[in-house]
Design a protein around this motif. Sequence first.
Motif, short mmCIF file in Angstrom:
data_model
loop_
_atom_site.label_atom_id
_atom_site.label_comp_id
_atom_site.label_asym_id
_atom_site.label_seq_id
_atom_site.Cartn_x
_atom_site.Cartn_y
_atom_site.Cartn_z
N LEU A 1 0.82 -1.21 0.00
CA LEU A 1 0.00 0.00 0.00
C LEU A 1 0.85 1.26 0.00
CD1 LEU A 1 -2.91 -0.98 2.42
CD2 LEU A 1 -2.85 -1.04 -0.09
N ASP A 2 2.11 1.15 0.46
CA ASP A 2 3.00 2.32 0.44
C ASP A 2 3.75 2.46 -0.88
OD1 ASP A 2 4.92 0.35 0.54
OD2 ASP A 2 5.68 0.84 2.54
N GLY A 3 3.46 1.58 -1.84
CA GLY A 3 4.05 1.70 -3.17
C GLY A 3 5.27 0.85 -3.40
N ARG A 4 5.81 0.22 -2.38
CA ARG A 4 6.96 -0.66 -2.57
C ARG A 4 6.51 -1.97 -3.22
NH1 ARG A 4 9.39 -1.88 2.93
NH2 ARG A 4 7.19 -1.69 3.56
N THR A 5 7.41 -2.54 -4.03
CA THR A 5 7.08 -3.79 -4.71
C THR A 5 7.15 -4.96 -3.74
OG1 THR A 5 7.88 -3.00 -6.86
CG2 THR A 5 7.73 -5.39 -6.56
N LEU A 6 6.08 -5.73 -3.70
CA LEU A 6 6.02 -6.91 -2.84
C LEU A 6 6.43 -8.16 -3.60
CD1 LEU A 6 5.20 -8.18 -0.13
CD2 LEU A 6 2.84 -8.28 -0.98
#
Length: 297
Positions: A123-128
């Motif tokens: 949700l914070d934009g980092r790739t999971l």
Amino acid sequence: MQTTRIIATVANVWRQPENIAIDTLALTNTGLQPWLAQLTDADTVTLEQDNRIVTQALFNDVFLVERFVNGWAYGYVLDQTDARHPQGYPGWVWAAQLSTVPLPVLTGPTVTIRWGFTPLLRLDGRTLLTLSLGTELPVISSKDHRYYTVQTPLGTGKIAKRATQFTFKTANLTRGAILVRLGEEFLDLRYLWGGVSAYGFDCSGFVYSLHRSLGIRLPRDAQDQIEQGGAIDLADAQPGDLCFFAHDHGHGAIHHVALYAGDGWLLHAPTPGKHVTYLQLASTYLRDELVVVKRNW
């Protein structure tokens, strides 16, 4: 049976729970590219000859576990139908690629990835994680004009809305023509025995995955796929129809399926060591092995 979900980008489903040294890299959750990069064409042929991989499961696919043994799970890929096993497609998955955490049941829409690959974002934009073509996820919210908020076995995430759309215009195309156009995006991709992902396909995995991306469910293997759809005369075949081939000049066991691309051309994943390619039906031995043409679109 215990219901689990795949938490790897793509999980190979193995015939036997072996940890062969060359396949160690295939047991990670972050993608198959490092494993594939060190496989020679001869290795890919061996995968078929030894039938080491029977299929693959995509991120968030349901895997019904019958038993756990020494870090492995034997069970069934629920969404891949197999005539011999009503529970789903059977095989072994590395247990670290599974989540046993129950997910809330969502009754709203789902979305399907229609790009080869796209990132699943926190949700914070980092790739999971990176998701492959055909991955399906329930939608929690579509309010953002750029992203869907989605439910995953790794928690709430988001994916770009454009990744759930085709990369080409579809306005004047039949659904069959869309299958062919989508398949063209994987031209020159190396054949992978058992493959149903954008990392590589076998022949039936190729048509299974293309249809899945359009919301059309086919069985996993060609010998089961032939039982589905309406029969079409070859003279009336249209792009997107499926051509099935059998040994003994069409009288033996089904051994291949290809996508009819129009004007006598096939689009298919041929054999280990080869790549997704076009083939003119009239110029190959397959012309004498054609059993039937089927339409599912």
